[in-house]
Enzyme design. Structure first.
Site, PDB file in Angstrom:
ATOM      1  N   LYS A  89       0.847  -1.201   0.000  1.00  0.00           N
ATOM      2  CA  LYS A  89       0.000   0.000   0.000  1.00  0.00           C
ATOM      3  C   LYS A  89       0.880   1.249   0.000  1.00  0.00           C
ATOM      4  CE  LYS A  89      -3.813   2.048   2.690  1.00  0.00           C
ATOM      5  NZ  LYS A  89      -4.617   1.910   3.931  1.00  0.00           N
TER       6      LYS A  89
ATOM      7  N   SER B  65      -9.530   1.760   3.232  1.00  0.00           N
ATOM      8  CA  SER B  65      -8.696   2.482   2.308  1.00  0.00           C
ATOM      9  C   SER B  65      -7.666   1.619   1.576  1.00  0.00           C
ATOM     10  CB  SER B  65      -7.968   3.600   3.062  1.00  0.00           C
ATOM     11  OG  SER B  65      -7.125   3.079   4.050  1.00  0.00           O
TER      12      SER B  65
ATOM     13  N   SER C 236      -9.571  -0.420   7.545  1.00  0.00           N
ATOM     14  CA  SER C 236      -9.063  -0.333   6.170  1.00  0.00           C
ATOM     15  C   SER C 236      -8.355  -1.556   5.619  1.00  0.00           C
ATOM     16  CB  SER C 236      -8.111   0.851   6.044  1.00  0.00           C
ATOM     17  OG  SER C 236      -8.847   2.021   5.871  1.00  0.00           O
TER      18      SER C 236
HETATM   19  N1  GLN Z   1     -12.822   4.064   6.760  1.00  0.00           N
HETATM   20  C1  GLN Z   1     -12.221   4.560   7.961  1.00  0.00           C
HETATM   21  C2  GLN Z   1     -11.858   6.008   7.805  1.00  0.00           C
HETATM   22  O1  GLN Z   1     -12.184   6.547   6.801  1.00  0.00           O
HETATM   23  C3  GLN Z   1     -11.024   3.738   8.307  1.00  0.00           C
HETATM   24  C4  GLN Z   1      -9.856   4.106   7.526  1.00  0.00           C
HETATM   25  C5  GLN Z   1      -8.663   3.305   7.904  1.00  0.00           C
HETATM   26  O2  GLN Z   1      -8.776   2.290   8.591  1.00  0.00           O
HETATM   27  N2  GLN Z   1      -7.509   3.785   7.512  1.00  0.00           N
HETATM   28  O3  GLN Z   1     -11.277   6.582   8.653  1.00  0.00           O
END
Ligand code: GLN
Length: 478
Positions: free
Chosen positions: A79, A154, A178
């Site tokens: 990532k 994400s 994420s």
């Molecule tokens: N979807 C969550 C957010 O937008 C989690 C994101 C993540 O785990 N990096 O914060």
């Protein structure tokens, strides 16, 4: 050998039997990934030089008769929030479009020491903020199983790469879901380890008290092997844990008889009926394997989303202050004064979601509001952690949904941030408590969309979590 379904074990066997060399495999994996990538956009860029030299080192070790490492020759996607020395790392942001890190994240160093071959960097929501990968400055990723749908976020690019077979395994990052949510949407395994289990050194910070690096893989075993390679104390991260890293695969003996599992009442409310049915069927499978399933209560769950979006945005507003046009970033040219330069650089560079979070986070930390919001959220966080501690005095692990719904359509939620935040309702509680949690494929909807089941365990009890997930995976395969 089918490159799309390659496992870590198959790579190892093939290399040691000299059926192929690591360089041959890396060349083939890169060729395949580059050819497939236009259909999903999972990778932002490939790293053939780095990958092929890592593969050559593996071949040299094998030729010398040395152990090439547990990840020898394994094609890995990373990532783009995890720093790679000399290899552009953008965090999905226009601000870092040209940023080339001067050092490697600890997880990257360990992965390559274990013989892993990095094929490239994967797309993600900007600074890991999002649940659909649509917040990337470099365009969305398509779900390989349903091209009109999101892969989740994400870590959407990493999940899509593993699902599509353009990497055997991948690294993602998880702050509130994420890794698990995209794993669920793409039908792969995704693991958020205990907070502190994997060093965060070299992970671009979003919300430091919640950020984790973790594996995505096609099997529980591969996820466990990858985690094993990157876990453990790192002097460069003061929050990394001293606790020894057990051999995760040793616990995966298929026997889960008598294991006590909790099913949280509060988690079954908002599910779409198909997701609910698949989770119920998954729980029934665990029952047939001899697990004792009982209902438990995690009463603070209702406050979790509010609590998370205060703490995460507060930390993000502080962490993102470093992108000021002086360090790391491209600078806005058209500014007469220093403060204009800051304002213009940040105004032009950050996308809408980052700006929303910086504003919200700055607000909840400001004088007069700190006690009402930030401090209150910290207290709620303690209640959520206490709910889990109480539950784990009765059960060995918790089973739950990952997301209330399967992969949604591209564009469906992008204009409604609150609806998007609701995707995280079942994942952020585990993140706030810092416990290990994972998503394991549980079935598909009538439309063919994958649904993941979440398994959560006590701090540092990854062995129980993996044992259960592995037994479940085997039962589903039979
Ligand atoms: N979807 C969550 C957010 O937008 C989690 C994101 C993540 O785990 N990096 O914060």
């Amino acid at each position: 050998m089918d490159i799309r379904s390659l496992s870590i074990g198959q790579v190892r066997d093939g290399l040691l039997a000299r059926r192929f060399s690591a360089v041959e495999l890396a060349q083939e994996a890169l060729r395949f990934a580059e050819a497939q990538n236009p259909s999903t956009g999972a990778y932002l860029r490939f790293s053939p030089d780095r990958g092929l030299s890592a593969a050559a080192r593996v071949d040299q070790k094998i030729a010398r008769g040395d152990d090439p490492g547990p990840l020898a020759g394994v094609p890995v996607a990373v990532k783009d929030v995890i720093l790679t020395k000399g290899l552009r790392t953008t965090c999905g942001s226009k601000l870092l479009a040209e940023y080339v890190p001067p050092y490697d994240a600890t997880a990257i160093i360990r992965l390559e020491e274990a013989g892993g071959v990095i094929l490239g960097k994967t797309n993600c929501d900007e600074f890991a903020m999002g649940s659909s990968n649509e917040n990337s400055a470099f365009g969305p990723v398509r779900n390989p199983l349903a091209p009109d749908r999101v892969p989740g976020g994400s870590s959407g690019g990493s999940a899509a790469a593993v699902a599509q077979g353009t990497a055997a395994v991948a690294l993602g990052s998880d702050t509130g879901g994420s890794i698990r949510q995209p794993a669920s949407f793409c039908g792969v395994v995704g693991v958020t380890p205990t907070y502190g289990r994997v060093s965060r050194y070299g992970l671009a910070a979003f919300a430091s008290s919640l950020d984790h690096i973790g594996p995505l893989a096609r099997t529980v075993r591969d996820a466990a092997v990858l985690l094993q390679a990157i876990a453990g104390r790192d002097p460069m991260d003061a929050t990394s844990a001293e606790a020894p890293v057990p051999d995760y695969t040793q616990s995966m003996d298929g026997n889960v008889k008598g294991l006590k599992l909790g099913l949280p009442r509060e988690y079954l409310k908002e599910l779409t009926s198909e997701t609910g049915d698949l989770i119920a069927a998954g729980v029934a499978t665990l029952g047939k394997l001899g697990c004792e399933v009982r209902e438990i209560s995690l009463p603070a769950t209702d406050y979790a989303i509010g609590c998370y979006y205060i703490i995460a945005t507060a930390e993000a507003s502080s962490n993102l202050a470093r992108y000021d046009g002086v360090r790391y970033t491209s600078r806005s040219e058209a500014s007469a004064t220093l403060s204009d330069m800051y304002r213009n650089t940040r105004g032009e560079g950050f996308g809408a979601e980052c700006k929303r979070r910086i504003m919200l986070g700055t607000y909840v930390l400001s004088a007069g509001y700190y006690d009402a919001y930030y401090l209150k959220a910290q207290k709620v966080r303690a209640l959520i952690a206490r709910d889990f501690a109480r539950a784990f005095s009765e059960v060995d692990a918790i089973v739950a949904p990952v997301s209330p719904f399967p992969a949604f359509k591209l564009g469906e939620k992008i204009d409604d941030p609150l609806a998007m935040y609701l995707s995280d309702i079942y994942t952020i509680t585990g993140s706030l408590a810092g416990i290990p949690c994972m998503s394991v494929p549980c079935g598909k909807t009538a439309e063919g969309l994958p649904v993941g089941m979440q398994i959560l365990a006590k701090h540092f009890d990854e062995p129980t979590m993996f044992r259960l997930a592995d037994a479940f995976e085997r039962a589903r395969a039979n």
